[in-house]
Design a protein around this motif. Structure first.
Motif, short mmCIF file in Angstrom:
data_model
loop_
_atom_site.label_atom_id
_atom_site.label_comp_id
_atom_site.label_asym_id
_atom_site.label_seq_id
_atom_site.Cartn_x
_atom_site.Cartn_y
_atom_site.Cartn_z
N THR A 165 36.38 30.41 29.35
CA THR A 165 37.25 29.99 30.58
C THR A 165 37.52 28.55 30.52
O THR A 165 36.47 27.82 30.45
N ARG A 186 40.30 32.48 28.22
CA ARG A 186 41.15 32.65 29.53
C ARG A 186 41.41 31.16 29.66
O ARG A 186 40.81 30.00 29.60
N ASN A 187 43.01 30.82 30.35
CA ASN A 187 43.42 29.54 30.57
C ASN A 187 43.82 29.68 32.14
O ASN A 187 43.42 30.46 33.05
N ASP A 341 42.20 37.89 34.44
CA ASP A 341 43.51 37.80 33.62
C ASP A 341 43.70 39.51 33.35
O ASP A 341 44.56 39.70 32.21
#
Length: 352
Positions: A165, A186-187, A341
């Motif tokens: 992340t 994940r962004n 997400d």
């Protein structure tokens, strides 16, 4: 170690965490290994606050309260019921954690271990004190966890899969660096609220929790409002007012003053009440002490807009707008099946 042993261990951890809340911190005799760990954890809470100004005692304890409520045998079994978790040779799963809010990577940590895998944790520099202590507690209540949990500060090596992340920039680096491994990357994401103008005072006051908890630093914090044309913000500001002591936090106040100065010098139109600014802006990610807003013409049109931009959005807070909406005041109270997400980490871990 079988699944039931792992469930028992995490439920014991939940019982340990139940002693720490914003109502009171109270030692309970029936908690396993309490004489070894209770006072030590109080010390870790103090160290965590000293190393990160955003990690106030209130916010740390809020996080702990959430986890003790989730970590019960009933909740964990309910979460895992849809899955067929088969005991097999464990894989080594690396987790690169963000450090924006206390214990932000705990769900990944829990998911890897409850799935029967080994975990290699690389923590953010500003959140290094709570999780290692809780991991040590787990090893005491279930000795077979020893050797399954590793914390690393140096470069990650010797792993089979990764959950990482980070920011949009670091996510692109992760995708390149880990392209040969099974991964969840994940962004940046933000949460939005859809208002109609018909919300009650209690609903808007609950929304204030979604905005201000953790100083708005979490991906589940509301950073953007969608409001109908000619929306009157008076009721919104009235409902926010009970959070006004937040301005007494020096770091928050500094951000408020800085961003206000930037807006004024840039001659941006904005509204503010002494501790929160709202500004019309199409972006999702707003600075600290600021919430962006955007007008919509119709809910149907807005649904299409948000559908197109779903990769930017973590949660939609609303009432009767979206099938997967989060009700006002609940963004920072996710359930075990509320995956970041929308990526099912248990399914991912079952396939590696």
């Amino acid at each position: 170690m079988d699944l039931q042993q792992r469930i028992n261990a995490f439920s014991n951890l939940g019982a340990f965490l139940e002693q720490f809340s914003n109502d009171k911190i109270e030692k309970k005799d029936q908690v396993l290994y309490n004489d070894l760990f209770f006072d030590g954890f109080i010390h870790q809470l103090k160290i965590a606050q000293e190393h990160n100004d955003w990690f106030t005692k209130e916010n740390i304890l809020f996080s702990l309260e959430g986890w003790h409520k989730l970590l019960t045998k009933k909740n964990i079994k309910k979460w895992l019921t849809p899955y067929n978790i088969v005991e097999k040779t464990p894989k080594k799963v690396a987790i690169i954690m963000a450090g924006n809010i206390p214990l932000v990577g705990f769900h990944d940590f829990l998911s890897v271990l409850i799935s029967g895998h080994h975990v290699i944790v690389k923590q953010a520099s500003k959140d290094r004190h709570l999780l290692p202590f809780l991991a040590k507690y787990l090893e005491y209540v279930e000795p077979q966890f020893k050797g399954c949990i590793t914390f690393k500060e140096e470069k990650l090596t010797d792993f089979d899969a990764v959950i990482a992340t980070g920011s949009n920039n670091t996510a692109r680096y992760f995708e390149y660096y880990f392209k040969g491994k099974p991964s969840i990357i994940r962004n940046n994401r933000n949460s939005v609220a859809v208002l109609t103008g018909k919300e009650t005072h209690d609903e808007l006051q609950a929304l204030s929790e979604d905005i201000f908890r953790y100083y708005g630093l979490g991906c589940r914090n509301v950073s953007k409002l969608y409001v109908p044309k000619n929306y009157n913000f008076n009721a919104f500001f009235e409902a926010m007012y009970h959070w006004h002591p937040i301005i007494d936090t020096a770091k928050y106040a500094n951000n408020y003053d800085y961003n206000k100065a930037v807006y004024l010098m840039s001659e941006f139109d904005m509204l503010e009440n002494g501790f929160l600014m709202i500004k019309e802006d199409k972006s999702f990610s707003s600075p600290i002490a600021t919430v962006f807003y955007e007008y919509y013409d119709s809910q149907d049109q807005l649904k299409e807009t948000l559908k197109r931009k779903k990769n930017n959005i973590q949660c939609i807070v609303s009432k009767g707008f979206d099938d997967k909406e989060v009700y006002f005041g609940n963004t920072q109270k996710p359930q075990l099946y509320d995956y970041a997400d929308g990526i099912d980490s248990i399914s991912f871990l079952g396939k590696i």
